[in-house]
Scaffold this motif. Structure first.
Motif, PDB file in Angstrom:
ATOM      1  N   TYR A 137     -24.891 -14.899  10.002  1.00  0.00           N
ATOM      2  CA  TYR A 137     -24.254 -13.526   9.293  1.00  0.00           C
ATOM      3  C   TYR A 137     -22.720 -14.297   8.590  1.00  0.00           C
ATOM      4  O   TYR A 137     -21.987 -14.890   9.120  1.00  0.00           O
ATOM      5  CB  TYR A 137     -23.716 -12.682  10.404  1.00  0.00           C
ATOM      6  N   VAL A 138     -22.247 -13.353   7.492  1.00  0.00           N
ATOM      7  CA  VAL A 138     -20.930 -13.608   6.815  1.00  0.00           C
ATOM      8  C   VAL A 138     -20.338 -12.296   7.338  1.00  0.00           C
ATOM      9  O   VAL A 138     -20.840 -11.178   6.834  1.00  0.00           O
ATOM     10  CB  VAL A 138     -21.079 -13.759   5.404  1.00  0.00           C
ATOM     11  N   GLU A 139     -18.806 -12.385   7.624  1.00  0.00           N
ATOM     12  CA  GLU A 139     -18.262 -11.288   7.926  1.00  0.00           C
ATOM     13  C   GLU A 139     -18.218 -10.114   6.855  1.00  0.00           C
ATOM     14  O   GLU A 139     -18.081 -10.710   5.755  1.00  0.00           O
ATOM     15  CB  GLU A 139     -16.725 -11.687   8.269  1.00  0.00           C
ATOM     16  N   ALA A 140     -18.280  -8.995   6.823  1.00  0.00           N
ATOM     17  CA  ALA A 140     -18.607  -8.054   5.914  1.00  0.00           C
ATOM     18  C   ALA A 140     -17.389  -8.053   4.810  1.00  0.00           C
ATOM     19  O   ALA A 140     -17.625  -7.955   3.864  1.00  0.00           O
ATOM     20  CB  ALA A 140     -18.812  -6.632   6.780  1.00  0.00           C
ATOM     21  N   GLU A 141     -16.196  -8.148   5.667  1.00  0.00           N
ATOM     22  CA  GLU A 141     -15.016  -8.091   4.666  1.00  0.00           C
ATOM     23  C   GLU A 141     -14.205  -9.243   5.429  1.00  0.00           C
ATOM     24  O   GLU A 141     -13.175  -9.402   6.184  1.00  0.00           O
ATOM     25  CB  GLU A 141     -14.158  -6.943   4.970  1.00  0.00           C
ATOM     26  N   PRO A 142     -14.424 -10.514   4.738  1.00  0.00           N
ATOM     27  CA  PRO A 142     -13.660 -11.707   4.852  1.00  0.00           C
ATOM     28  C   PRO A 142     -11.971 -11.534   4.744  1.00  0.00           C
ATOM     29  O   PRO A 142     -11.713 -10.892   3.681  1.00  0.00           O
ATOM     30  CB  PRO A 142     -14.243 -12.671   3.910  1.00  0.00           C
ATOM     31  N   ARG A 143     -11.439 -11.933   5.748  1.00  0.00           N
ATOM     32  CA  ARG A 143     -10.110 -11.562   5.603  1.00  0.00           C
ATOM     33  C   ARG A 143      -9.285 -12.855   4.603  1.00  0.00           C
ATOM     34  O   ARG A 143      -9.703 -13.941   4.928  1.00  0.00           O
ATOM     35  CB  ARG A 143      -9.188 -11.673   6.825  1.00  0.00           C
ATOM     36  N   PRO A 144      -8.620 -12.229   3.684  1.00  0.00           N
ATOM     37  CA  PRO A 144      -7.988 -13.280   2.728  1.00  0.00           C
ATOM     38  C   PRO A 144      -6.817 -14.157   3.516  1.00  0.00           C
ATOM     39  O   PRO A 144      -6.545 -13.590   4.624  1.00  0.00           O
ATOM     40  CB  PRO A 144      -7.449 -12.420   1.674  1.00  0.00           C
ATOM     41  N   PRO A 145      -6.435 -15.143   3.081  1.00  0.00           N
ATOM     42  CA  PRO A 145      -5.514 -16.119   3.665  1.00  0.00           C
ATOM     43  C   PRO A 145      -4.298 -15.217   4.095  1.00  0.00           C
ATOM     44  O   PRO A 145      -3.797 -14.270   3.257  1.00  0.00           O
ATOM     45  CB  PRO A 145      -5.020 -16.929   2.697  1.00  0.00           C
ATOM     46  N   ALA A 146      -3.519 -15.654   5.250  1.00  0.00           N
ATOM     47  CA  ALA A 146      -2.635 -14.929   5.592  1.00  0.00           C
ATOM     48  C   ALA A 146      -1.353 -14.849   4.603  1.00  0.00           C
ATOM     49  O   ALA A 146      -0.506 -13.764   4.668  1.00  0.00           O
ATOM     50  CB  ALA A 146      -1.810 -15.581   6.765  1.00  0.00           C
ATOM     51  N   ALA A 147      -1.270 -15.566   3.915  1.00  0.00           N
ATOM     52  CA  ALA A 147       0.002 -15.681   2.609  1.00  0.00           C
ATOM     53  C   ALA A 147      -0.232 -14.397   1.713  1.00  0.00           C
ATOM     54  O   ALA A 147       0.751 -13.622   1.443  1.00  0.00           O
ATOM     55  CB  ALA A 147      -0.124 -16.519   1.849  1.00  0.00           C
ATOM     56  N   THR A 210     -28.793  -5.686  12.443  1.00  0.00           N
ATOM     57  CA  THR A 210     -28.878  -5.507  13.932  1.00  0.00           C
ATOM     58  C   THR A 210     -27.168  -6.081  14.511  1.00  0.00           C
ATOM     59  O   THR A 210     -27.257  -5.992  15.512  1.00  0.00           O
ATOM     60  CB  THR A 210     -29.843  -6.518  14.834  1.00  0.00           C
ATOM     61  N   GLY A 211     -26.612  -6.391  13.474  1.00  0.00           N
ATOM     62  CA  GLY A 211     -25.107  -6.780  13.854  1.00  0.00           C
ATOM     63  C   GLY A 211     -24.097  -6.580  12.879  1.00  0.00           C
ATOM     64  O   GLY A 211     -24.708  -6.208  11.618  1.00  0.00           O
ATOM     65  N   PRO A 212     -22.778  -6.674  12.872  1.00  0.00           N
ATOM     66  CA  PRO A 212     -21.762  -6.653  11.835  1.00  0.00           C
ATOM     67  C   PRO A 212     -21.915  -7.939  10.998  1.00  0.00           C
ATOM     68  O   PRO A 212     -22.500  -8.872  11.311  1.00  0.00           O
ATOM     69  CB  PRO A 212     -20.634  -6.497  12.747  1.00  0.00           C
ATOM     70  N   GLY A 213     -21.485  -7.577   9.936  1.00  0.00           N
ATOM     71  CA  GLY A 213     -21.499  -8.854   8.840  1.00  0.00           C
ATOM     72  C   GLY A 213     -22.733  -8.665   7.883  1.00  0.00           C
ATOM     73  O   GLY A 213     -23.720  -7.846   8.069  1.00  0.00           O
ATOM     74  N   GLN A 214     -22.796  -9.340   6.949  1.00  0.00           N
ATOM     75  CA  GLN A 214     -23.891  -9.529   5.958  1.00  0.00           C
ATOM     76  C   GLN A 214     -24.909 -10.761   6.321  1.00  0.00           C
ATOM     77  O   GLN A 214     -24.379 -11.763   6.422  1.00  0.00           O
ATOM     78  CB  GLN A 214     -23.374  -9.922   4.777  1.00  0.00           C
ATOM     79  N   ASN A 215     -26.216 -10.354   6.704  1.00  0.00           N
ATOM     80  CA  ASN A 215     -27.180 -11.384   7.116  1.00  0.00           C
ATOM     81  C   ASN A 215     -27.503 -12.221   5.806  1.00  0.00           C
ATOM     82  O   ASN A 215     -28.104 -11.763   4.713  1.00  0.00           O
ATOM     83  CB  ASN A 215     -28.359 -10.530   7.614  1.00  0.00           C
ATOM     84  N   VAL A 216     -27.262 -13.502   5.842  1.00  0.00           N
ATOM     85  CA  VAL A 216     -27.514 -14.410   4.789  1.00  0.00           C
ATOM     86  C   VAL A 216     -28.673 -15.234   5.107  1.00  0.00           C
ATOM     87  O   VAL A 216     -29.146 -15.990   4.296  1.00  0.00           O
ATOM     88  CB  VAL A 216     -26.277 -15.049   4.201  1.00  0.00           C
ATOM     89  N   VAL A 217     -29.077 -15.387   6.634  1.00  0.00           N
ATOM     90  CA  VAL A 217     -30.159 -16.012   6.759  1.00  0.00           C
ATOM     91  C   VAL A 217     -30.938 -15.710   7.874  1.00  0.00           C
ATOM     92  O   VAL A 217     -30.223 -15.105   8.995  1.00  0.00           O
ATOM     93  CB  VAL A 217     -29.728 -17.751   7.331  1.00  0.00           C
ATOM     94  N   ASN A 218     -32.154 -15.467   7.819  1.00  0.00           N
ATOM     95  CA  ASN A 218     -33.095 -14.712   8.889  1.00  0.00           C
ATOM     96  C   ASN A 218     -34.357 -15.652   8.919  1.00  0.00           C
ATOM     97  O   ASN A 218     -35.329 -15.380   8.187  1.00  0.00           O
ATOM     98  CB  ASN A 218     -33.234 -13.432   8.541  1.00  0.00           C
ATOM     99  N   ASP A 219     -34.295 -16.790   9.780  1.00  0.00           N
ATOM    100  CA  ASP A 219     -35.505 -17.695   9.806  1.00  0.00           C
ATOM    101  C   ASP A 219     -35.917 -17.830  11.348  1.00  0.00           C
ATOM    102  O   ASP A 219     -35.320 -17.266  12.038  1.00  0.00           O
ATOM    103  CB  ASP A 219     -34.879 -18.971   9.423  1.00  0.00           C
ATOM    104  N   ALA A 220     -37.125 -18.175  11.147  1.00  0.00           N
ATOM    105  CA  ALA A 220     -37.875 -18.544  12.624  1.00  0.00           C
ATOM    106  C   ALA A 220     -38.490 -19.811  12.655  1.00  0.00           C
ATOM    107  O   ALA A 220     -38.783 -20.437  11.560  1.00  0.00           O
ATOM    108  CB  ALA A 220     -39.166 -17.693  12.553  1.00  0.00           C
TER     109      ALA A 220
END
Length: 272
Positions: A137-147, A210-220
């Motif tokens: 999963y990639v976080e739904a809203e990636p936080r930009p750098p603190a600057a 099934t969880g927060p964030g964007q699912n980018v890989v779903n493998d078995a």
């Protein structure tokens, strides 16, 4: 069996062992029906795991209608997989597709006779192996750098300040997806050391997520039972040093993604 019922098939096993028969006798399957084992007409192996289901809900037209009802489909899947997982704890099973339905027990016996070698080959291939799922999963809203949390530059117009924020957010998302590619490559290396087969599934979106964030890989992965612990532990570290990512490892499961499936005969219906 009455004319008002059909035969629902869950899985195929190699032998009718006492342990398998005893476990099957304790199980309740789809539509609350008791689970049974069926053997072919011409031999005693392999065996099918079955139960009766009401024809009014499982004839072809009704089944296709029900499959559009997510609540009904979820209950069906839960019962189907519950039977398979319970039996897989005792022996190797070859799972059949969800909602594989035959007109009667005799059609199931004929299917076992006609596909004996196919089933034996599939069961031998899966023997001693389990399925593990890996979701990245990639976080739904990636936080930009603190600057970027600093006060806006007073020299910038509101429009230019907005564009700068948007560009920073886009850069953060791009960084997260590049990190996901790196994590996926790490998982591939781990899989080459521990898994014997790999299957890619559609990423989960919307109600299937099934969880927060964007699912980018779903493998078995089909993994030897004695490699499960190492595969899980190494995969859980695949995102180390890569912020904004999360990896989940599920299972072990019966090897649904690696089963050789039998196409339904005319007059039966199965879920897509």
């Amino acid at each position: 069996m009455s004319d008002a019922s059909l035969t629902y098939a869950y899985a195929v096993a190699r032998d009718r062992t006492p342990a398998l028969a005893a476990e099957a006798g304790t199980l309740t399957g789809v539509a609350g029906a008791p689970v049974r084992l069926l053997t072919p007409d011409r031999t005693t192996t392999p065996v099918a795991v079955v139960s009766h289901v009401p024809a009014e809900d499982f004839h072809e037209a009704a089944l296709h209608r029900h499959l559009e009802d997510l609540g009904w489909l979820e209950a069906l899947a839960r019962a189907h997989h519950g039977v398979i997982e319970a039996l897989a704890a005792h022996t190797t099973v070859l799972p059949l597709r969800l909602a594989t339905v035959y007109l009667d027990d005799d059609r199931v016996r004929a299917m076992l006779d006609d596909n004996q070698k196919l089933f034996f080959d599939g069961l031998e291939r899966l023997r001693g192996h389990v399925e593990l799922g890996v979701k990245l999963y990639v976080e739904a809203e990636p936080r930009p750098p603190a600057a970027t949390d600093a006060p806006p530059d007073p020299a910038l117009s509101p429009g230019r300040a907005y564009l700068r924020r948007r560009r920073t957010e886009q850069d953060a998302r791009h960084d997260a997806h590049r990190a996901a590619e790196e994590a996926a490559q790490r998982i591939a290396v781990i899989a080459r050391a521990h898994a014997v087969q790999w299957a890619r599934h559609r990423v989960q979106e919307g109600e299937l997520a099934t969880g927060p964030g964007q699912n980018v890989v779903n493998d078995a992965y089909l993994v030897p039972a004695d490699h499960v612990r190492a595969f899980r532990e190494e995969t859980m570290h695949a995102t180390d040093g890569l912020p904004g990512l999360r990896v989940d490892v599920t299972g072990p499961w019966a090897p649904y993604s690696f089963a050789t499936l039998t196409p339904p005969e005319p007059g039966t219906a199965s879920a897509p």
